[in-house]
Write a protein that holds these residues in place. Structure first.
Motif, short mmCIF file in Angstrom:
data_model
loop_
_atom_site.label_atom_id
_atom_site.label_comp_id
_atom_site.label_asym_id
_atom_site.label_seq_id
_atom_site.Cartn_x
_atom_site.Cartn_y
_atom_site.Cartn_z
N LEU A 17 18.31 -32.60 7.35
CA LEU A 17 19.01 -33.87 7.14
C LEU A 17 19.45 -34.09 5.70
N CYS A 18 19.75 -33.01 4.96
CA CYS A 18 20.12 -33.17 3.56
C CYS A 18 21.39 -34.02 3.40
N ALA A 19 22.34 -33.93 4.32
CA ALA A 19 23.55 -34.75 4.22
C ALA A 19 23.20 -36.23 4.33
N LEU A 20 22.34 -36.57 5.26
CA LEU A 20 21.88 -37.96 5.41
C LEU A 20 21.19 -38.44 4.14
N GLU A 31 19.25 -47.93 3.83
CA GLU A 31 19.78 -48.33 5.13
C GLU A 31 21.26 -48.00 5.28
N ALA A 32 21.83 -47.25 4.35
CA ALA A 32 23.26 -46.93 4.43
C ALA A 32 23.55 -46.18 5.73
N PHE A 33 22.75 -45.14 6.02
CA PHE A 33 22.97 -44.34 7.22
C PHE A 33 21.65 -43.89 7.82
N THR A 34 21.67 -43.73 9.13
CA THR A 34 20.54 -43.15 9.85
C THR A 34 21.02 -41.86 10.51
N LYS A 35 20.09 -41.09 11.03
CA LYS A 35 20.45 -39.88 11.78
C LYS A 35 21.34 -40.27 12.96
N LYS A 36 21.01 -41.36 13.61
CA LYS A 36 21.80 -41.83 14.74
C LYS A 36 23.25 -42.10 14.32
N ASP A 37 23.43 -42.72 13.15
CA ASP A 37 24.79 -43.00 12.65
C ASP A 37 25.58 -41.70 12.49
N LEU A 38 24.96 -40.70 11.87
CA LEU A 38 25.66 -39.44 11.63
C LEU A 38 25.91 -38.69 12.93
N GLU A 40 26.48 -40.11 15.79
CA GLU A 40 27.61 -40.82 16.42
C GLU A 40 28.94 -40.40 15.79
N ILE A 41 28.93 -40.19 14.47
CA ILE A 41 30.14 -39.71 13.79
C ILE A 41 30.51 -38.33 14.34
N CYS A 42 29.52 -37.47 14.53
CA CYS A 42 29.78 -36.13 15.09
C CYS A 42 30.44 -36.24 16.46
N ILE A 43 29.93 -37.12 17.29
CA ILE A 43 30.49 -37.29 18.63
C ILE A 43 31.92 -37.83 18.55
N ASN A 44 32.16 -38.78 17.65
CA ASN A 44 33.51 -39.33 17.48
C ASN A 44 34.48 -38.29 16.96
N LEU A 45 34.00 -37.36 16.13
CA LEU A 45 34.87 -36.32 15.59
C LEU A 45 35.24 -35.28 16.65
N SER A 46 34.32 -35.02 17.59
CA SER A 46 34.57 -34.03 18.65
C SER A 46 34.01 -34.55 19.97
N PRO A 47 34.68 -35.56 20.54
CA PRO A 47 34.13 -36.23 21.73
C PRO A 47 34.06 -35.36 22.98
N PRO A 53 30.58 -29.09 16.86
CA PRO A 53 30.76 -28.19 15.72
C PRO A 53 30.43 -28.81 14.37
N HIS A 54 30.07 -30.09 14.34
CA HIS A 54 29.85 -30.79 13.07
C HIS A 54 28.37 -30.95 12.72
N ARG A 55 27.50 -30.37 13.52
CA ARG A 55 26.06 -30.42 13.24
C ARG A 55 25.41 -29.19 13.86
N SER A 56 24.12 -29.04 13.60
CA SER A 56 23.42 -27.87 14.13
C SER A 56 23.36 -27.90 15.66
N PHE A 57 23.28 -26.73 16.22
CA PHE A 57 23.22 -26.57 17.67
C PHE A 57 22.08 -27.39 18.27
N LEU A 58 20.94 -27.44 17.59
CA LEU A 58 19.77 -28.16 18.10
C LEU A 58 19.82 -29.66 17.82
N GLY A 59 20.83 -30.10 17.08
CA GLY A 59 20.96 -31.53 16.79
C GLY A 59 19.98 -32.04 15.74
N LEU A 60 19.47 -31.14 14.90
CA LEU A 60 18.49 -31.52 13.89
C LEU A 60 19.13 -31.89 12.55
N GLY A 61 20.44 -31.88 12.49
CA GLY A 61 21.12 -32.19 11.24
C GLY A 61 22.11 -31.11 10.90
#
Length: 183
Positions: A17-20, A31-38, A40-47, A53-61
């Motif tokens: 989670l270094c980006a977070l 409180e700027a961002f949570t893992k959930k926020d990021l 959701e951004i991933c999902i919005n970028l590639s719905p 493709p914007h995060r790890s395969f396992l969803g860990l960041g």
């Protein structure tokens, strides 16, 4: 923190989670961002993608630059990808809110380097006239120093071919290129 007359917010590394952590550290807001926020951004970028493709395969960041840029836009900020062939001495530091560096490195087992590249994001910010490296791998923020010490730090960082620099600015600064001083 020695020499600091204010509390500096600093998240430490967990998972991938270094980006977070970088975003929260540079914005100095836990409180700027949570893992959930990021996520959701991933999902919005590639719905329509099963594997995002914007995060790890396992969803860990391990979020990519597109997530960072979209996250900053959601806070009314812009992100400028700095061309490291340029001279950092011409950055107009007064118009830049923060800095994010991406360091790419090879994974290894002992002395054996694997053909796998990993990215690590870390942020830098000026607080009360002093620049701090807010790398989440550090236990506390690391004081870089004044403007000239910071410029030297950036020059050293950008010598590595596996490093990229992002500038966090207001949208008007980006549009008018006021992050750059003319010669």
């Amino acid at each position: 923190m020695e020499g600091a007359n204010c509390e500096i917010y600093h998240e430490k590394q967990r998972w991938e989670l270094c980006a977070l952590h970088t975003l929260n550290n540079v914005l100095q807001d836990k409180e700027a961002f949570t893992k959930k926020d990021l996520d959701e951004i991933c999902i919005n970028l590639s719905p329509d993608k099963f594997i995002n493709p914007h995060r790890s395969f396992l969803g860990l960041g391990n979020y990519d630059v597109n997530v960072i840029m979209a996250a900053l836009q959601s806070k009314g900020l812009s992100c400028v990808w700095f061309d490291k062939r340029r001279d950092v001495n011409f950055l107009d530091l007064s118009n830049i809110k923060g800095f994010i560096i991406n360091n790419q490195y090879s994974l290894g087992l002992g002395f054996v380097k694997l053909p796998v590249k990993r990215n690590h994001w870390f942020g830098i910010r000026e607080i009360n006239g002093v620049y701090y490296n807010l790398d989440s791998k550090f236990s506390t923020p690391s004081k870089i120093g004044n403007k000239s010490e910071f410029i030297n730090f950036l020059q050293e960082q950008l010598k590595g071919g596996d490093r990229e620099l992002l500038l966090i600015v207001n949208p008007s600064v980006e549009q008018e290129s006021r992050w750059w001083k003319e010669h």
